[in-house]
Motif scaffolding. Structure first.
Motif, PDB file in Angstrom:
ATOM      1  N   MET A   1      35.798  70.198  29.508  1.00 57.13           N
ATOM      2  CA  MET A   1      34.758  69.176  29.242  1.00 57.13           C
ATOM      3  C   MET A   1      34.828  67.834  29.787  1.00 57.13           C
ATOM      4  O   MET A   1      36.297  67.873  29.860  1.00 57.13           O
ATOM      5  N   ASN A   2      34.203  66.116  29.897  1.00 55.58           N
ATOM      6  CA  ASN A   2      34.679  65.245  30.664  1.00 55.58           C
ATOM      7  C   ASN A   2      36.001  65.015  29.677  1.00 55.58           C
ATOM      8  O   ASN A   2      35.582  64.485  28.917  1.00 55.58           O
ATOM      9  N   PRO A   3      36.723  64.973  30.205  1.00 53.92           N
ATOM     10  CA  PRO A   3      37.900  63.155  29.145  1.00 53.92           C
ATOM     11  C   PRO A   3      37.425  62.611  28.498  1.00 53.92           C
ATOM     12  O   PRO A   3      37.488  61.687  27.798  1.00 53.92           O
ATOM     13  N   VAL A   4      36.189  61.504  29.404  1.00 49.60           N
ATOM     14  CA  VAL A   4      35.380  60.725  29.314  1.00 49.60           C
ATOM     15  C   VAL A   4      35.148  61.051  28.019  1.00 49.60           C
ATOM     16  O   VAL A   4      34.830  59.579  26.729  1.00 49.60           O
ATOM     17  N   ALA A   5      33.986  62.251  27.577  1.00 42.45           N
ATOM     18  CA  ALA A   5      33.010  61.962  26.528  1.00 42.45           C
ATOM     19  C   ALA A   5      34.056  62.794  25.626  1.00 42.45           C
ATOM     20  O   ALA A   5      34.052  62.811  24.052  1.00 42.45           O
ATOM     21  N   LYS A   6      35.388  62.979  26.033  1.00 41.72           N
ATOM     22  CA  LYS A   6      36.186  63.482  24.602  1.00 41.72           C
ATOM     23  C   LYS A   6      36.542  63.212  24.268  1.00 41.72           C
ATOM     24  O   LYS A   6      36.757  62.715  23.282  1.00 41.72           O
ATOM     25  N   PHE A   7      37.023  60.956  24.988  1.00 41.46           N
ATOM     26  CA  PHE A   7      38.070  60.670  24.106  1.00 41.46           C
ATOM     27  C   PHE A   7      36.856  59.720  23.533  1.00 41.46           C
ATOM     28  O   PHE A   7      37.356  59.376  22.202  1.00 41.46           O
ATOM     29  N   TYR A   8      36.169  59.047  23.859  1.00 42.70           N
ATOM     30  CA  TYR A   8      34.495  58.404  22.618  1.00 42.70           C
ATOM     31  C   TYR A   8      34.208  59.708  22.113  1.00 42.70           C
ATOM     32  O   TYR A   8      33.901  59.144  20.910  1.00 42.70           O
ATOM     33  N   LEU A   9      34.357  60.702  21.830  1.00 41.72           N
ATOM     34  CA  LEU A   9      33.763  61.725  20.907  1.00 41.72           C
ATOM     35  C   LEU A   9      35.288  61.757  19.475  1.00 41.72           C
ATOM     36  O   LEU A   9      34.924  61.719  18.240  1.00 41.72           O
ATOM     37  N   ALA A  10      36.038  61.459  20.199  1.00 41.25           N
ATOM     38  CA  ALA A  10      37.548  61.235  19.059  1.00 41.25           C
ATOM     39  C   ALA A  10      37.370  60.058  18.360  1.00 41.25           C
ATOM     40  O   ALA A  10      37.617  59.476  17.438  1.00 41.25           O
ATOM     41  N   ARG A  11      36.730  58.925  19.599  1.00 40.11           N
ATOM     42  CA  ARG A  11      36.639  57.849  18.293  1.00 40.11           C
ATOM     43  C   ARG A  11      36.283  57.378  17.435  1.00 40.11           C
ATOM     44  O   ARG A  11      35.858  56.730  16.740  1.00 40.11           O
ATOM     45  N   VAL A  12      34.506  58.209  17.749  1.00 38.92           N
ATOM     46  CA  VAL A  12      33.687  58.775  16.717  1.00 38.92           C
ATOM     47  C   VAL A  12      33.796  59.359  16.152  1.00 38.92           C
ATOM     48  O   VAL A  12      33.632  58.832  14.592  1.00 38.92           O
ATOM     49  N   ALA A  13      34.562  60.329  15.875  1.00 32.78           N
ATOM     50  CA  ALA A  13      35.324  60.904  14.718  1.00 32.78           C
ATOM     51  C   ALA A  13      36.743  60.497  14.263  1.00 32.78           C
ATOM     52  O   ALA A  13      35.868  60.687  12.634  1.00 32.78           O
ATOM     53  N   LEU A  14      37.120  59.474  14.714  1.00 34.28           N
ATOM     54  CA  LEU A  14      38.232  58.992  13.782  1.00 34.28           C
ATOM     55  C   LEU A  14      37.237  57.632  13.322  1.00 34.28           C
ATOM     56  O   LEU A  14      37.809  57.709  11.717  1.00 34.28           O
ATOM     57  N   VAL A  15      36.550  57.304  13.636  1.00 33.69           N
ATOM     58  CA  VAL A  15      35.768  55.911  12.651  1.00 33.69           C
ATOM     59  C   VAL A  15      35.181  56.962  11.217  1.00 33.69           C
ATOM     60  O   VAL A  15      34.814  56.362  10.594  1.00 33.69           O
ATOM     61  N   ALA A  16      34.634  57.406  12.192  1.00 38.22           N
ATOM     62  CA  ALA A  16      33.901  58.722  10.554  1.00 38.22           C
ATOM     63  C   ALA A  16      34.284  59.682   9.368  1.00 38.22           C
ATOM     64  O   ALA A  16      34.163  59.298   8.713  1.00 38.22           O
ATOM     65  N   VAL A  17      35.929  59.466   9.904  1.00 40.11           N
ATOM     66  CA  VAL A  17      36.930  60.191   9.146  1.00 40.11           C
ATOM     67  C   VAL A  17      37.130  58.901   7.794  1.00 40.11           C
ATOM     68  O   VAL A  17      37.788  59.366   7.172  1.00 40.11           O
ATOM     69  N   VAL A  18      37.032  57.577   8.572  1.00 39.96           N
ATOM     70  CA  VAL A  18      37.807  55.943   7.541  1.00 39.96           C
ATOM     71  C   VAL A  18      36.251  55.962   6.908  1.00 39.96           C
ATOM     72  O   VAL A  18      36.677  55.828   5.545  1.00 39.96           O
ATOM     73  N   ALA A  19      35.648  55.856   7.951  1.00 39.69           N
ATOM     74  CA  ALA A  19      34.089  55.368   7.223  1.00 39.69           C
ATOM     75  C   ALA A  19      33.463  55.721   5.870  1.00 39.69           C
ATOM     76  O   ALA A  19      33.134  55.242   4.760  1.00 39.69           O
ATOM     77  N   ILE A  20      34.061  57.694   6.324  1.00 42.79           N
ATOM     78  CA  ILE A  20      32.632  58.420   5.477  1.00 42.79           C
ATOM     79  C   ILE A  20      33.687  58.446   3.858  1.00 42.79           C
ATOM     80  O   ILE A  20      32.902  57.895   2.982  1.00 42.79           O
ATOM     81  N   PRO A  21      34.578  58.266   3.825  1.00 41.84           N
ATOM     82  CA  PRO A  21      35.365  58.432   2.305  1.00 41.84           C
ATOM     83  C   PRO A  21      34.842  56.668   1.466  1.00 41.84           C
ATOM     84  O   PRO A  21      35.166  57.041   0.439  1.00 41.84           O
ATOM     85  N   LEU A  22      35.158  55.573   2.268  1.00 37.23           N
ATOM     86  CA  LEU A  22      34.984  54.466   1.907  1.00 37.23           C
ATOM     87  C   LEU A  22      33.689  53.976   1.513  1.00 37.23           C
ATOM     88  O   LEU A  22      33.431  53.662   0.737  1.00 37.23           O
ATOM     89  N   MET A  23      32.458  54.881   2.162  1.00 34.99           N
ATOM     90  CA  MET A  23      31.350  54.860   1.195  1.00 34.99           C
ATOM     91  C   MET A  23      30.885  54.915   0.292  1.00 34.99           C
ATOM     92  O   MET A  23      30.267  54.208  -0.475  1.00 34.99           O
ATOM     93  N   PHE A  24      32.003  55.242  -0.468  1.00 33.37           N
ATOM     94  CA  PHE A  24      31.919  55.545  -1.770  1.00 33.37           C
ATOM     95  C   PHE A  24      32.554  54.735  -2.865  1.00 33.37           C
ATOM     96  O   PHE A  24      32.484  54.690  -3.742  1.00 33.37           O
ATOM     97  N   PHE A  25      32.892  53.953  -2.208  1.00 31.10           N
ATOM     98  CA  PHE A  25      33.215  52.588  -2.871  1.00 31.10           C
ATOM     99  C   PHE A  25      32.914  51.355  -2.616  1.00 31.10           C
ATOM    100  O   PHE A  25      32.804  50.756  -3.453  1.00 31.10           O
ATOM    101  N   ILE A  26      32.483  51.193  -1.555  1.00 27.40           N
ATOM    102  CA  ILE A  26      32.153  49.958  -0.956  1.00 27.40           C
ATOM    103  C   ILE A  26      30.613  50.161  -0.137  1.00 27.40           C
ATOM    104  O   ILE A  26      29.844  51.447   0.434  1.00 27.40           O
TER     105      ILE A  26
END
Length: 79
Positions: A1-26
């Motif tokens: 897989m293209n390293p650029v795509a890997k990096f941006y998918l990892a960034r999106v996953a990191l945002v999701a991992v942080v944001a989704i649990p917060l959505m239950f509280f705020i």
């Protein structure tokens, strides 16, 4: 897989991992904003290897295009 795509998918996953649990509280918009801010800090540390691979991939492409451009210019000049 293209390293650029890997990096941006990892960034999106990191945002999701942080944001989704917060959505239950705020509010969802506030949770996504907090997820973006937290992921910038965490991504700087956690995604170092992916970022370096992406930079190497981009540098190789730039170098390849530069060499091709020089070759074409030399051919046009009759060298």
């Amino acid at each position: 897989m293209n390293p650029v795509a890997k990096f941006y998918l990892a960034r999106v996953a990191l945002v999701a991992v942080v944001a989704i649990p917060l959505m239950f509280f705020i509010n969802a918009l506030l949770a996504v904003a907090a997820g973006l801010l937290v992921s910038m800090v965490l991504g700087f540390v956690l995604l170092k290897k992916q970022r370096e691979a992406m930079i190497d991939h981009i540098d190789a492409g730039v170098k390849r295009r530069r060499e091709e451009k020089e070759r074409l210019r030399a051919e046009l000049a009759g060298e």
